[in-house]
Scaffold this motif. Structure first.
Motif, PDB file in Angstrom:
ATOM      1  N   ARG A 158      45.689  22.698  40.580  1.00 31.06           N
ATOM      2  CA  ARG A 158      45.342  24.306  39.826  1.00 31.06           C
ATOM      3  C   ARG A 158      43.784  24.397  40.204  1.00 31.06           C
ATOM      4  NH1 ARG A 158      49.034  22.749  35.622  1.00 31.06           N
ATOM      5  NH2 ARG A 158      47.519  21.545  34.676  1.00 31.06           N
ATOM      6  N   ARG A 159      42.860  23.474  40.270  1.00 31.92           N
ATOM      7  CA  ARG A 159      41.434  23.647  40.681  1.00 31.92           C
ATOM      8  C   ARG A 159      41.259  24.171  42.097  1.00 31.92           C
ATOM      9  NH1 ARG A 159      37.875  18.507  37.833  1.00 31.92           N
ATOM     10  NH2 ARG A 159      38.598  18.933  35.826  1.00 31.92           N
ATOM     11  N   LEU A 160      42.177  23.602  43.026  1.00 34.47           N
ATOM     12  CA  LEU A 160      42.029  24.149  44.407  1.00 34.47           C
ATOM     13  C   LEU A 160      42.511  25.461  44.276  1.00 34.47           C
ATOM     14  CD1 LEU A 160      43.669  21.148  46.362  1.00 34.47           C
ATOM     15  CD2 LEU A 160      41.188  21.862  46.275  1.00 34.47           C
ATOM     16  N   ALA A 161      43.430  26.005  43.514  1.00 33.15           N
ATOM     17  CA  ALA A 161      43.755  27.366  43.664  1.00 33.15           C
ATOM     18  C   ALA A 161      42.690  28.093  42.864  1.00 33.15           C
ATOM     19  CB  ALA A 161      45.067  27.481  42.868  1.00 33.15           C
ATOM     20  N   GLY A 162      41.914  27.479  42.020  1.00 33.51           N
ATOM     21  CA  GLY A 162      40.757  28.374  41.713  1.00 33.51           C
ATOM     22  C   GLY A 162      39.768  28.459  42.466  1.00 33.51           C
ATOM     23  N   LEU A 163      39.549  27.295  43.431  1.00 35.40           N
ATOM     24  CA  LEU A 163      38.504  27.419  44.455  1.00 35.40           C
ATOM     25  C   LEU A 163      38.861  28.408  45.569  1.00 35.40           C
ATOM     26  CD1 LEU A 163      37.660  23.788  45.266  1.00 35.40           C
ATOM     27  CD2 LEU A 163      36.253  25.459  44.232  1.00 35.40           C
ATOM     28  N   ALA A 164      40.389  28.697  45.784  1.00 33.44           N
ATOM     29  CA  ALA A 164      40.653  29.423  46.703  1.00 33.44           C
ATOM     30  C   ALA A 164      40.621  30.882  46.220  1.00 33.44           C
ATOM     31  CB  ALA A 164      42.273  29.372  46.921  1.00 33.44           C
ATOM     32  N   ALA A 165      40.772  31.235  44.997  1.00 33.72           N
ATOM     33  CA  ALA A 165      40.445  32.327  44.360  1.00 33.72           C
ATOM     34  C   ALA A 165      38.978  32.865  44.416  1.00 33.72           C
ATOM     35  CB  ALA A 165      41.039  32.359  42.830  1.00 33.72           C
ATOM     36  N   SER A 166      38.155  31.929  44.360  1.00 30.16           N
ATOM     37  CA  SER A 166      36.803  32.258  44.298  1.00 30.16           C
ATOM     38  C   SER A 166      36.437  32.609  45.794  1.00 30.16           C
ATOM     39  CB  SER A 166      35.859  31.036  43.788  1.00 30.16           C
ATOM     40  OG  SER A 166      36.024  30.780  42.360  1.00 30.16           O
ATOM     41  N   LEU A 167      36.964  31.907  46.706  1.00 23.22           N
ATOM     42  CA  LEU A 167      36.607  32.228  48.124  1.00 23.22           C
ATOM     43  C   LEU A 167      37.103  33.513  48.215  1.00 23.22           C
ATOM     44  CD1 LEU A 167      35.341  31.088  50.534  1.00 23.22           C
ATOM     45  CD2 LEU A 167      37.461  30.028  51.395  1.00 23.22           C
ATOM     46  N   PHE A 168      38.480  33.998  47.776  1.00 17.05           N
ATOM     47  CA  PHE A 168      38.864  35.127  48.397  1.00 17.05           C
ATOM     48  C   PHE A 168      37.885  36.249  47.757  1.00 17.05           C
ATOM     49  CE2 PHE A 168      43.338  33.338  48.829  1.00 17.05           C
ATOM     50  CZ  PHE A 168      43.388  33.840  50.159  1.00 17.05           C
ATOM     51  N   LYS A 169      37.640  36.176  46.406  1.00 16.29           N
ATOM     52  CA  LYS A 169      36.648  37.097  45.819  1.00 16.29           C
ATOM     53  C   LYS A 169      35.376  37.120  46.607  1.00 16.29           C
ATOM     54  CE  LYS A 169      37.359  35.472  41.668  1.00 16.29           C
ATOM     55  NZ  LYS A 169      37.136  35.249  40.242  1.00 16.29           N
ATOM     56  N   ALA A 174      31.785  40.217  50.279  1.00 13.17           N
ATOM     57  CA  ALA A 174      30.691  40.114  51.209  1.00 13.17           C
ATOM     58  C   ALA A 174      31.399  41.522  52.076  1.00 13.17           C
ATOM     59  CB  ALA A 174      31.057  38.977  51.934  1.00 13.17           C
ATOM     60  N   ARG A 175      32.420  41.489  52.257  1.00 11.03           N
ATOM     61  CA  ARG A 175      32.954  42.843  52.945  1.00 11.03           C
ATOM     62  C   ARG A 175      32.591  44.148  52.502  1.00 11.03           C
ATOM     63  NH1 ARG A 175      37.467  46.226  52.458  1.00 11.03           N
ATOM     64  NH2 ARG A 175      38.139  44.827  50.700  1.00 11.03           N
ATOM     65  N   ARG A 176      32.929  44.145  50.949  1.00 13.54           N
ATOM     66  CA  ARG A 176      32.434  45.468  50.344  1.00 13.54           C
ATOM     67  C   ARG A 176      31.037  45.529  50.407  1.00 13.54           C
ATOM     68  NH1 ARG A 176      36.435  47.341  46.743  1.00 13.54           N
ATOM     69  NH2 ARG A 176      38.204  46.060  46.437  1.00 13.54           N
ATOM     70  N   ARG A 177      30.268  44.579  50.245  1.00 12.85           N
ATOM     71  CA  ARG A 177      28.769  44.601  50.446  1.00 12.85           C
ATOM     72  C   ARG A 177      28.334  45.332  51.861  1.00 12.85           C
ATOM     73  NH1 ARG A 177      27.611  40.008  49.557  1.00 12.85           N
ATOM     74  NH2 ARG A 177      27.579  40.021  47.347  1.00 12.85           N
ATOM     75  N   ALA A 178      29.007  44.704  52.858  1.00  6.89           N
ATOM     76  CA  ALA A 178      28.491  45.251  54.227  1.00  6.89           C
ATOM     77  C   ALA A 178      29.026  46.767  54.459  1.00  6.89           C
ATOM     78  CB  ALA A 178      29.434  44.388  55.008  1.00  6.89           C
ATOM     79  N   LEU A 179      30.255  46.982  53.739  1.00  6.59           N
ATOM     80  CA  LEU A 179      30.333  48.597  54.131  1.00  6.59           C
ATOM     81  C   LEU A 179      29.542  49.386  53.012  1.00  6.59           C
ATOM     82  CD1 LEU A 179      34.422  48.634  53.161  1.00  6.59           C
ATOM     83  CD2 LEU A 179      33.098  48.916  55.363  1.00  6.59           C
ATOM     84  N   LYS A 180      29.051  48.828  51.775  1.00  3.51           N
ATOM     85  CA  LYS A 180      28.005  49.750  51.147  1.00  3.51           C
ATOM     86  C   LYS A 180      26.809  49.751  51.925  1.00  3.51           C
ATOM     87  CE  LYS A 180      29.870  48.710  46.468  1.00  3.51           C
ATOM     88  NZ  LYS A 180      29.667  48.058  45.197  1.00  3.51           N
ATOM     89  N   GLU A 181      26.229  48.641  52.469  1.00  2.00           N
ATOM     90  CA  GLU A 181      24.914  48.394  53.447  1.00  2.00           C
ATOM     91  C   GLU A 181      25.027  49.476  54.476  1.00  2.00           C
ATOM     92  OE1 GLU A 181      23.755  43.969  52.353  1.00  2.00           O
ATOM     93  OE2 GLU A 181      24.547  44.525  54.327  1.00  2.00           O
TER      94      GLU A 181
END
Length: 501
Positions: A158-169, A174-181
């Motif tokens: 479950r903790r690894l799944a939490g890490l995966a969720a954090s990495l996806f976010k 980062a992608r959204r920030r690049a678009l905003k920039e």
């Protein structure tokens, strides 16, 4: 938290078609069909924890379950309605699914991967939750059934799944920030055009005759005499030879497609960048362009800023890749030192936090340099109850670059962890004395840092070198000429660190 081992089929159809879930999935991971090596470390750890031949990070779309990372299979997708993970996800964010023997479970006993190759038997999966929606799982498979699975092991999944969720976010942010920039850059450019209205070059090009009527700002930008007549030959001749062909091609394409011309080019060898914009103003009855109207703006400063931003992003991308590689190596090496999942997570989380603290400081300073004192405080504060009494520092004013900061941060973390377990920080009156000097050697600045533990229990040199000792010695390998020497004196551990600046 609980583990579900047997029950009736969950409402999988509702999960597959849930519009809220699909909206979060598609918005967060638009490239879900593309495997991502950034998640390889998670599946490596999951496979190692469960001693399982197959481990996956999956994303569940309406039709396909995509494998964002995988160990033990070359497949990149599977039908969603045939997947084990759909059942793991259907019960929501707080559950995990464990199937001890798929041949004994009516939900899975007829699946083709159970009755046929690779003859799957055991499954354990934990949901990946983003914005309250289950978008996928971290899971493991085995071709051998199992009698039971300890709850702590499932908790690590479950903790690894939490890490995966954090990495996806993080990747989505980062992608959204690049678009905003990118959008902000365009907006700043438009603002600059308005603010610099007195320095906008305007022009009208008579395509048949080649004559160009332009204001003084336009002629000044192209380094042409203010009182001279101007033709297309002089304008194109003033453009840097490397940009001339692309500029003419864009103009011709804009004329043909009746679209707006928008291009940047350099003027000769002056280093100045100009932005040209315009479109066909008039056509003859056959549709052939007669005149082209437009403006030209000096964007040298903006282009220099873009180049600086690109260099910074390139450096940041390089650092992120290095850090991910370091994290994967740390995870594997830490896992080799212990078979206890809880002990592994504690050790790995501490090292991950040490890297995070160094990265946070560097990010605050745009990946330039940070003060040694700030790095020491960040790394040692979590290990002491009274920093002023337990940490004594004698230092010169010293700045560290990214490689020095990340490596030295890990060294300080490992030294502090050992001091808390066995050394001077394990007793109330013990402390650490740090001496840092900037020494000039052959014209180059070199940091000489001494770590001395005092007031602790008697010290004996360990009979076996653990991963922590190896990490202390190797954390500065990226900095040429650096070295770390640890001495186990009876009065306390001493570390001598040499680090070129």
């Amino acid at each position: 938290m609980h583990v579900r081992t047997e029950r009736n089929d969950p409402p999988v159809t509702r999960l597959l078609d849930a519009p809220e879930r699909l909206a979060v999935l598609h918005a967060t991971v638009p490239d879900m069909a593309v495997p991502d090596p950034d998640f390889d470390g998670i599946v490596d750890i999951a496979a190692g924890l469960f001693v399982a031949p197959i481990a996956l990070v999956t994303l569940i779309d309406r039709e396909w379950q995509w494998f964002k990372a995988a160990v033990g299979t070359t497949e990149t997708r599977a039908p969603s309605d045939q997947s084990f993970c759909l059942h793991a996800a259907a019960d929501g964010a707080e559950t995990s699914l464990v199937v001890l023997d798929a041949t004994a479970d009516p939900r899975f006993m007829r699946r083709h991967h159970v009755v046929g190759p690779p003859f799957l038997r055991f499954y354990a999966g934990a949901p990946i939750v983003v914005e309250g929606q289950v978008v996928g799982t971290v899971c493991v498979f085995d071709v051998q059934p199992r009698d039971n699975v300890p709850e702590p092991l499932v908790e690590q999944l479950r903790r690894l799944a939490g890490l995966a969720a954090s990495l996806f976010k993080l990747k989505d942010e980062a992608r959204r920030r690049a678009l905003k920039e990118a959008a902000l850059s365009r907006e700043e450019q438009r603002h600059a055009m308005a603010l610099e209205a007195a320095n906008i070059g305007s022009w009208l090009w008579d395509i048949r005759s080649g004559a160009i009527a332009g204001n003084s700002a336009m002629k000044r930008m192209f380094c042409l005499p203010a009182d001279s007549s101007v033709g297309a030959k002089e304008i194109f001749g003033a453009i840097n030879v490397d940009d001339r062909g692309a500029t003419f091609s864009k103009l011709r394409q804009a004329m043909k497609a009746d679209d707006e011309y928008d291009g940047m080019f350099r003027i000769g060898d002056t280093g100045r960048w100009l932005l040209g914009r315009g479109r066909v103003h008039e056509r003859d009855p056959k549709g052939n362009p007669l005149t082209f109207i437009g403006v030209t703006i000096d964007v040298t400063d903006q282009q220099a800023s873009v180049q600086r931003t690109r260099l910074l992003l390139k450096e940041l991308n390089h650092r992120v890749k290095n850090t991910l590689a370091m994290l994967q190596s740390l995870a594997r090496q830490t896992l080799r030192q212990t078979s206890d999942p809880a002990e592994f997570m504690t050790a790995f989380a501490g090292r991950l936090q040490a890297i995070s603290e160094a990265h946070g400081l560097l990010s605050d300073h745009e990946w330039g340099t940070i003060r040694l004192a700030d790095l020491i405080a960040k790394q040692l504060l979590p290990h002491v109850s009274c920093y002023a009494e337990q940490i004594e520092i004698h230092k010169d004013e010293i700045s560290l670059g990214p490689d020095q900061a990340v490596g030295l941060g890990l060294v300080l973390h490992e030294l502090a962890t050992n001091a808390v377990k066995y050394g001077s920080l394990s007793v109330a009156k013990g402390k650490v004395v740090l001496t840092a000097r900037n020494v000039v050697e052959d014209g180059d600045n070199v940091l000489h840092l001494t770590w001395t533990e005092v007031g602790g229990p008697p010290v004996r040199e360990p009979k076996r070198r653990g991963f922590g000792s190896i990490l202390i010695e190797r954390s500065l390998d990226k900095v040429l000429g650096s070295s770390v020497k640890v001495e186990y004196l009876a009065a306390g551990v001493t570390a001598l660190i040499r680090l070129p600046l």
